[in-house]
Enzyme design. Structure first.
Site, PDB file in Angstrom:
ATOM      1  N   SER A   1       2.874  46.764  28.427  1.00 20.34           N
ATOM      2  CA  SER A   1       1.638  45.752  28.425  1.00 20.34           C
ATOM      3  C   SER A   1       1.004  45.373  29.644  1.00 20.34           C
ATOM      4  CB  SER A   1       1.879  44.840  27.368  1.00 20.34           C
ATOM      5  OG  SER A   1       2.177  45.114  26.239  1.00 20.34           O
TER       6      SER A   1
ATOM      7  N   SER B   1      -0.709  39.174  23.922  1.00 19.37           N
ATOM      8  CA  SER B   1      -0.460  40.562  24.409  1.00 19.37           C
ATOM      9  C   SER B   1      -0.615  41.347  23.311  1.00 19.37           C
ATOM     10  CB  SER B   1       1.036  40.682  24.840  1.00 19.37           C
ATOM     11  OG  SER B   1       1.137  42.072  25.467  1.00 19.37           O
TER      12      SER B   1
ATOM     13  N   LYS C   1       0.501  38.554  33.440  1.00 17.08           N
ATOM     14  CA  LYS C   1       0.816  39.522  32.236  1.00 17.08           C
ATOM     15  C   LYS C   1       2.341  39.849  32.144  1.00 17.08           C
ATOM     16  CE  LYS C   1      -0.586  41.189  28.498  1.00 17.08           C
ATOM     17  NZ  LYS C   1       1.029  41.112  27.947  1.00 17.08           N
TER      18      LYS C   1
ATOM     19  N   LYS D   1      -2.594  45.849  30.044  1.00 12.41           N
ATOM     20  CA  LYS D   1      -3.513  45.297  29.741  1.00 12.41           C
ATOM     21  C   LYS D   1      -4.393  44.571  30.608  1.00 12.41           C
ATOM     22  CE  LYS D   1      -1.932  44.502  24.937  1.00 12.41           C
ATOM     23  NZ  LYS D   1      -0.321  45.019  24.949  1.00 12.41           N
TER      24      LYS D   1
END
Length: 400
Positions: A76, A136, A240, A79
């Site tokens: 992730s 997320s 993140k 992202k």
């Protein structure tokens, strides 16, 4: 009287067409001790991460790296690029925070971390951005992608275009969420590049990346931050997390103390706690050893250069922008500065024209430089302009 005017005019014309040696008048540099800046490398911090890096967010200087160019699954952390392109679209006016996005069949069908979308539901860009940065949410990432590019496939093409533009040579995107492991990859180095781009170009994203808890659906759906450092690390501003079985536990973390912003990236950690602990270790290393020093300010006068064939005899050179240097702590006063000027300056000279450089050295090695520009313009002289100037001067003298 006419004869005197002609004689003075000819004398000035001769003077202004003679070769004039450029003279630099700069502040004297005092004798200083200089040093060599070194950055950590290898695995001196005994990290368990497969790949890791620490950079200064302002200058992009690498402070530590371990297998930072090894291609690894992103999960992730992908992202970050989705967030970057979303902020870019908002900034350029292509979309707005208040635009509504309908839940598409593709977004509804996505698995793992999600908002459990229902057919017919609509959400604002702002809420979907919150869902991506805080929780997320994969379906929220797809909704943003479809809003910006029409489809996830078209958005992924934009992601790869942006990666190429930023110089991310070891990155390939295949989705906007990070669910794809096989064929989608990046490196700690490349992730640091896109993290820095997001934080420096769109600092407003910090409003979302620093939230520990938020809600959507009028408070019915909770968004809890997957980055535990938000609650435990001093100065944390994001960024993140990521996890898949193939990727392991990843984290791009950023923190700011005083005027120093650091970005760390760890990939392929064995467990969640280790990624947070080792990210904190990297950030601690940076804050303990480095500072961002304000060395010179924009507009400071550093030199004066004579101008050939100009209505003014010289021009002042000033710094085009502020100068900040990333330095080991305590060494701000131990920097050598040298000023370089163009060998010859001939009118016309434009205001803001580059006429030299300020060069900053440590241990005799150049570590940075800044442009020196003309503080004002200088017009080129002509016989007519000289005559007018002489007449003006003559009649002013005559009136006295």
């Amino acid at each position: 009287m006419l004869k005197k005017i002609i004689i003075y005019s000819l004398l000035f014309a001769i003077i202004f067409t003679m070769p004039i040696a450029s003279t630099v008048l700069a502040g004297a540099d005092s004798d200083v001790e200089v040093f060599t800046q070194t950055s950590g490398s290898g695995n001196a911090l005994n990290l368990k991460a497969k790949g890791a890096i620490l950079i200064d967010g302002t200058t992009g200087t690498v402070l530590f790296e371990h297998n930072s160019r090894e291609r690894l699954p992103m999960a992730s952390v992908t992202k970050i690029m989705t967030m970057l392109l979303t902020m870019e679209a908002i900034d350029t006016g292509r979309i707005s925070y208040d635009d509504m996005i309908p839940a598409s069949p593709h977004a509804i069908s996505i698995g793992t971390t999600q908002l459990w979308l229902k057919e017919g539901e609509e959400f604002s860009v702002r809420d979907m951005l919150k869902a991506v940065t805080i929780r997320s949410a994969n379906d929220a990432a797809i909704m943003l992608a479809e809003k910006i590019a029409g489809s996830e496939e078209a958005f992924v093409a934009k992601m790869n275009e942006k990666a190429a533009e930023l110089g991310m040579k070891d990155t390939k995107f295949m989705d906007c969420s990070g669910l794809t492991d096989e064929g989608q990859y990046s490196t700690a180095y490349d992730i640091a590049i896109m993290s820095r781009e997001l934080l420096t170009k769109y600092p407003e994203i910090i409003e979302y990346t620093t939230k520990w808890h938020d809600t959507i659906r009028d408070g019915k759906t909770s968004l809890d931050n997957t980055n535990k450092l938000i609650r435990s690390y001093d100065g944390i501003i994001g960024l993140k997390t990521g996890y898949t079985e193939a990727a392991g536990y990843n984290l791009s973390a950023a923190a700011k103390r005083n005027n120093l912003m650091l970005i760390s990236v760890v990939l392929g950690e064995p467990d969640s706690n280790t990624r947070f602990r080792e990210s904190a270790k990297l950030l601690d290393y940076g804050f303990a050893n480095y500072e961002l020093a304000d060395v010179n300010k924009k507009g400071e006068e550093l030199l004066t250069i004579e101008v050939k064939k100009g209505l003014s005899k010289n021009v002042v050179g000033v710094l085009k922008s502020d100068v900040q240097l990333l330095l080991p702590k305590g060494y701000k006063g131990k920097i050598e500065r040298k000023v370089r000027a163009v060998e010859e300056l001939v009118a016309p000279v434009a205001e803001g024209q580059k006429i030299g450089e300020a060069v900053y050295l440590m241990d005799g090695k150049e570590i940075n430089k800044a442009d020196i520009v003309a503080q004002y313009g200088v017009e080129k002289t002509t016989f007519t302009r000289l005559l007018i100037k002489m007449l003006s001067m003559w009649f002013c003298i005559g009136r006295r």
